[in-house]
Design a protein around this motif. Structure first.
Motif, short mmCIF file in Angstrom:
data_model
loop_
_atom_site.label_atom_id
_atom_site.label_comp_id
_atom_site.label_asym_id
_atom_site.label_seq_id
_atom_site.Cartn_x
_atom_site.Cartn_y
_atom_site.Cartn_z
N TYR A 1 2.35 1.80 -3.38
CA TYR A 1 1.38 2.27 -4.38
C TYR A 1 1.07 3.75 -4.19
O TYR A 1 0.92 4.50 -5.16
N GLY B 1 0.80 -1.21 0.00
CA GLY B 1 0.00 0.00 0.00
C GLY B 1 0.84 1.26 0.00
O GLY B 1 0.57 2.21 -0.75
N VAL C 1 -5.65 3.46 -1.10
CA VAL C 1 -5.40 2.03 -1.19
C VAL C 1 -6.65 1.26 -0.77
O VAL C 1 -7.22 1.54 0.28
#
Length: 265
Positions: free
Chosen positions: A182, A179, A190
């Motif tokens: 990202y 997460g 997320v």
């Protein structure tokens, strides 16, 4: 700033930890209009499982073309009601990622769910069908989406990066690692998917992910007793709540019950 990017920026600002955007996911023009017409609706979001079911497909068999056909029916309704539209884009449909993103941008879409579980054969060189992308590959796919959106004049495009690591037996530590990576790659939020068989996310998992992501967490809220409630999720501090295909499943049950009544069964 273009009108589409203004809408994307609005969608971003609606993600507020502790005061989350709530998305009652749609799957066709009828459901989109019903939900868009509600004054409480802040944005329109699709659910790929429901779109696939409406086309007579399993979720894993949803194609880009079928998904785009549904989005083309939904997008004008979102625009007519001045609601931002974010769509479930699965894993980006493999090698058609860029093609698909350009198509949905043309339709006025301002956000996507993008998964890190690839449905194509041999993900990252592995054997068999499907698997989790490596963190670096998943990051690169997020960056590609954001680069295209910027090129098309929508730099505030909202990627809700979904990780299926928890669903596939990986520890929460990896979920957190993914997460954060990202978010660093440009995702706005997320989505941690716990899965039906697993029973979803546990309270302590929601709390940990929410803390580690600075509140930038999307969870799927179950519409059944005994699960975390809207108020509980607000108190934990999530920024986004969705319900996936649950309205579609409920509507199918309602139709069957009404048909049974009409038929006198």
């Amino acid at each position: 700033m273009s009108l589409q990017n203004q809408t994307a920026h609005l969608l971003r600002t609606l993600h507020k930890p502790g005061n989350p955007i709530i998305l009652t996911n749609v799957w066709d023009a009828i459901s989109a209009k019903a939900i868009a017409s509600l004054p409480q609706t802040q944005a329109i979001a699709t659910a790929s499982f429901a779109i696939a079911a409406a086309a007579g497909l399993e979720d894993d068999h949803l194609t880009l073309d079928v998904n785009l056909r549904a989005i083309r029916a939904i997008a004008p309704i979102a625009a007519a009601y001045n609601k931002p539209l974010t769509v479930d884009f699965q894993d980006g449909f493999g090698d058609r990622l860029e093609e698909g993103i350009r198509e949905i941008l043309k339709l006025g879409v301002v956000g996507i769910n993008l998964e890190d579980f690839g449905r194509e054969m041999s993900v990252d060189g592995g054997d068999g069908k499907g698997g989790l992308y490596s963190i670096s590959t998943a990051q690169e796919r997020i960056r590609r989406v954001m680069a295209i959106a910027k090129e098309e004049g929508v730099p505030d495009f909202v990627v809700n990066a979904r990780t299926d690591a928890l669903l596939h037996g990986h520890p929460v530590a990896e979920v957190v690692e993914r997460g954060k990576a990202y978010l660093d790659a440009g995702a706005a939020n997320v989505f941690v998917w716990g899965g039906v068989k697993r029973g979803g996310m546990r309270r302590e998992e929601v709390q940990e992910c929410c803390r580690e992501f600075g509140g930038r967490l999307n969870v799927s809220m179950k519409l059944t007793p005994g699960n975390l409630t809207l108020e509980e999720l607000r108190e934990i501090g999530v920024a986004r709540i969705s319900i996936g295909p649950q309205l579609m499943l409920k509507s199918a049950g309602f139709v069957a019950e009404e048909a049974r009544r009409v038929l006198g069964v």
